[in-house]
Design a protein around this motif. Structure first.
Motif, PDB file in Angstrom:
ATOM      1  N   ALA A  28     -61.076  -8.522 -31.395  1.00 42.21           N
ATOM      2  CA  ALA A  28     -60.609  -8.504 -32.784  1.00 42.21           C
ATOM      3  C   ALA A  28     -59.580  -7.396 -33.006  1.00 42.21           C
ATOM      4  CB  ALA A  28     -61.797  -8.328 -33.732  1.00 42.21           C
ATOM      5  N   GLN A  29     -59.782  -6.242 -32.382  1.00 37.64           N
ATOM      6  CA  GLN A  29     -58.815  -5.147 -32.508  1.00 37.64           C
ATOM      7  C   GLN A  29     -57.471  -5.539 -31.911  1.00 37.64           C
ATOM      8  OE1 GLN A  29     -61.159  -2.091 -30.593  1.00 37.64           O
ATOM      9  NE2 GLN A  29     -61.719  -1.159 -32.545  1.00 37.64           N
ATOM     10  N   ARG A  30     -57.503  -6.220 -30.770  1.00 40.29           N
ATOM     11  CA  ARG A  30     -56.243  -6.673 -30.158  1.00 40.29           C
ATOM     12  C   ARG A  30     -55.550  -7.702 -31.041  1.00 40.29           C
ATOM     13  NH1 ARG A  30     -58.899  -6.986 -24.342  1.00 40.29           N
ATOM     14  NH2 ARG A  30     -58.527  -4.848 -23.700  1.00 40.29           N
ATOM     15  N   ALA A  31     -56.317  -8.622 -31.611  1.00 40.66           N
ATOM     16  CA  ALA A  31     -55.741  -9.644 -32.494  1.00 40.66           C
ATOM     17  C   ALA A  31     -55.148  -9.000 -33.747  1.00 40.66           C
ATOM     18  CB  ALA A  31     -56.806 -10.675 -32.870  1.00 40.66           C
ATOM     19  N   LEU A  32     -55.832  -7.995 -34.282  1.00 45.35           N
ATOM     20  CA  LEU A  32     -55.329  -7.298 -35.467  1.00 45.35           C
ATOM     21  C   LEU A  32     -54.027  -6.567 -35.148  1.00 45.35           C
ATOM     22  CD1 LEU A  32     -55.612  -6.373 -38.385  1.00 45.35           C
ATOM     23  CD2 LEU A  32     -57.097  -4.526 -37.570  1.00 45.35           C
ATOM     24  N   ALA A  33     -53.967  -5.909 -34.004  1.00 46.10           N
ATOM     25  CA  ALA A  33     -52.744  -5.207 -33.619  1.00 46.10           C
ATOM     26  C   ALA A  33     -51.585  -6.189 -33.476  1.00 46.10           C
ATOM     27  CB  ALA A  33     -52.968  -4.435 -32.319  1.00 46.10           C
ATOM     28  N   ALA A  34     -51.841  -7.343 -32.872  1.00 46.00           N
ATOM     29  CA  ALA A  34     -50.794  -8.364 -32.723  1.00 46.00           C
ATOM     30  C   ALA A  34     -50.351  -8.886 -34.089  1.00 46.00           C
ATOM     31  CB  ALA A  34     -51.291  -9.509 -31.853  1.00 46.00           C
ATOM     32  N   ALA A  35     -51.289  -9.107 -34.982  1.00 52.58           N
ATOM     33  CA  ALA A  35     -50.953  -9.595 -36.326  1.00 52.58           C
ATOM     34  C   ALA A  35     -50.133  -8.561 -37.089  1.00 52.58           C
ATOM     35  CB  ALA A  35     -52.231  -9.940 -37.093  1.00 52.58           C
ATOM     36  N   ARG A  36     -50.469  -7.296 -36.922  1.00 55.14           N
ATOM     37  CA  ARG A  36     -49.691  -6.232 -37.588  1.00 55.14           C
ATOM     38  C   ARG A  36     -48.266  -6.178 -37.039  1.00 55.14           C
ATOM     39  NH1 ARG A  36     -54.333  -1.542 -37.860  1.00 55.14           N
ATOM     40  NH2 ARG A  36     -55.200  -2.199 -39.853  1.00 55.14           N
ATOM     41  N   ARG A  37     -48.120  -6.331 -35.719  1.00 53.78           N
ATOM     42  CA  ARG A  37     -46.767  -6.358 -35.135  1.00 53.78           C
ATOM     43  C   ARG A  37     -45.978  -7.542 -35.673  1.00 53.78           C
ATOM     44  NH1 ARG A  37     -49.480  -4.912 -30.415  1.00 53.78           N
ATOM     45  NH2 ARG A  37     -49.505  -7.061 -29.707  1.00 53.78           N
ATOM     46  N   ASP A  38     -46.623  -8.704 -35.762  1.00 57.62           N
ATOM     47  CA  ASP A  38     -45.946  -9.902 -36.285  1.00 57.62           C
ATOM     48  C   ASP A  38     -45.528  -9.703 -37.738  1.00 57.62           C
ATOM     49  OD1 ASP A  38     -46.359 -11.071 -33.818  1.00 57.62           O
ATOM     50  OD2 ASP A  38     -48.000 -12.362 -34.500  1.00 57.62           O
ATOM     51  N   LEU A  39     -46.409  -9.110 -38.541  1.00 54.18           N
ATOM     52  CA  LEU A  39     -46.092  -8.858 -39.947  1.00 54.18           C
ATOM     53  C   LEU A  39     -44.928  -7.884 -40.054  1.00 54.18           C
ATOM     54  CD1 LEU A  39     -46.644  -9.138 -42.979  1.00 54.18           C
ATOM     55  CD2 LEU A  39     -48.334  -7.303 -42.743  1.00 54.18           C
ATOM     56  N   SER A  40     -44.952  -6.832 -39.266  1.00 50.39           N
ATOM     57  CA  SER A  40     -43.869  -5.856 -39.286  1.00 50.39           C
ATOM     58  C   SER A  40     -42.545  -6.505 -38.915  1.00 50.39           C
ATOM     59  CB  SER A  40     -44.186  -4.707 -38.319  1.00 50.39           C
ATOM     60  OG  SER A  40     -43.122  -3.789 -38.289  1.00 50.39           O
ATOM     61  N   THR A  41     -42.554  -7.343 -37.882  1.00 52.74           N
ATOM     62  CA  THR A  41     -41.343  -8.040 -37.463  1.00 52.74           C
ATOM     63  C   THR A  41     -40.836  -8.967 -38.574  1.00 52.74           C
ATOM     64  OG1 THR A  41     -42.002  -7.949 -35.148  1.00 52.74           O
ATOM     65  CG2 THR A  41     -40.396  -9.642 -35.749  1.00 52.74           C
ATOM     66  N   ALA A  42     -41.743  -9.692 -39.208  1.00 53.71           N
ATOM     67  CA  ALA A  42     -41.351 -10.605 -40.283  1.00 53.71           C
ATOM     68  C   ALA A  42     -40.769  -9.837 -41.470  1.00 53.71           C
ATOM     69  CB  ALA A  42     -42.550 -11.445 -40.720  1.00 53.71           C
ATOM     70  N   ILE A  43     -41.356  -8.699 -41.781  1.00 56.62           N
ATOM     71  CA  ILE A  43     -40.839  -7.881 -42.893  1.00 56.62           C
ATOM     72  C   ILE A  43     -39.449  -7.351 -42.549  1.00 56.62           C
ATOM     73  CG2 ILE A  43     -41.165  -5.669 -44.089  1.00 56.62           C
ATOM     74  CD1 ILE A  43     -44.187  -6.333 -44.152  1.00 56.62           C
ATOM     75  N   GLN A  44     -39.271  -6.867 -41.314  1.00 57.40           N
ATOM     76  CA  GLN A  44     -37.953  -6.380 -40.890  1.00 57.40           C
ATOM     77  C   GLN A  44     -36.915  -7.500 -40.975  1.00 57.40           C
ATOM     78  OE1 GLN A  44     -37.134  -3.251 -39.966  1.00 57.40           O
ATOM     79  NE2 GLN A  44     -39.146  -2.310 -39.728  1.00 57.40           N
ATOM     80  N   GLN A  45     -37.275  -8.701 -40.523  1.00 61.59           N
ATOM     81  CA  GLN A  45     -36.338  -9.833 -40.556  1.00 61.59           C
ATOM     82  C   GLN A  45     -36.006 -10.244 -41.988  1.00 61.59           C
ATOM     83  OE1 GLN A  45     -38.389 -12.713 -38.155  1.00 61.59           O
ATOM     84  NE2 GLN A  45     -37.567 -11.909 -36.234  1.00 61.59           N
ATOM     85  N   ALA A  46     -37.010 -10.252 -42.863  1.00 64.86           N
ATOM     86  CA  ALA A  46     -36.773 -10.620 -44.263  1.00 64.86           C
ATOM     87  C   ALA A  46     -35.839  -9.619 -44.931  1.00 64.86           C
ATOM     88  CB  ALA A  46     -38.101 -10.701 -45.020  1.00 64.86           C
ATOM     89  N   ARG A  47     -36.022  -8.357 -44.617  1.00 61.22           N
ATOM     90  CA  ARG A  47     -35.169  -7.327 -45.214  1.00 61.22           C
ATOM     91  C   ARG A  47     -33.743  -7.452 -44.700  1.00 61.22           C
ATOM     92  NH1 ARG A  47     -33.389  -5.226 -49.166  1.00 61.22           N
ATOM     93  NH2 ARG A  47     -33.081  -2.997 -49.278  1.00 61.22           N
ATOM     94  N   ARG A  48     -33.597  -7.689 -43.384  1.00 55.56           N
ATOM     95  CA  ARG A  48     -32.249  -7.877 -42.820  1.00 55.56           C
ATOM     96  C   ARG A  48     -31.573  -9.112 -43.401  1.00 55.56           C
ATOM     97  NH1 ARG A  48     -34.568  -5.923 -37.955  1.00 55.56           N
ATOM     98  NH2 ARG A  48     -35.008  -8.015 -37.256  1.00 55.56           N
ATOM     99  N   ALA A  49     -32.374 -10.105 -43.801  1.00 55.23           N
ATOM    100  CA  ALA A  49     -31.827 -11.324 -44.408  1.00 55.23           C
ATOM    101  C   ALA A  49     -31.455 -11.110 -45.874  1.00 55.23           C
ATOM    102  CB  ALA A  49     -32.830 -12.468 -44.284  1.00 55.23           C
TER     103      ALA A  49
END
Length: 90
Positions: A28-49
């Motif tokens: 679960a900790q590994r899945a949470l870390a991956a989900a946080r990375r995905d969210l961070s990437t999506a936020i960065q992409q949305a801001r760049r857009a």
């Protein structure tokens, strides 16, 4: 205090259940870390857009300060990727 039922397939002393529970927490900790990375990437992409921090916050259900904090941290290097070194873009 109520008795906590043992996990399925646990031994009488609870060792197998304890190991299974620990493995589940690690997964679960590994899945949470991956989900946080995905969210961070999506936020960065949305801001760049061109989306505003306020809109990103509304879409994600996060506070604007949390979104700004995520944007302030450079994207993490995915596990297993070589570190580009100091002063190099990630």
């Amino acid at each position: 205090m109520p008795d906590i039922p043992p996990l399925p397939h646990s031994s009488p002393n609870g060792a197998a259940g304890l190991e299974a529970a620990a493995a589940a927490v690690t997964a679960a900790q590994r899945a949470l870390a991956a989900a946080r990375r995905d969210l961070s990437t999506a936020i960065q992409q949305a801001r760049r857009a061109g989306q505003s921090v306020r809109v990103i916050a509304e879409r994600t259900g996060l506070d604007t300060i949390v979104v700004r904090n995520i944007l302030a941290v450079p994207p993490a290097t995915p596990p297993g990727s070589p570190d580009p070194g100091p002063g190099q873009p990630r």
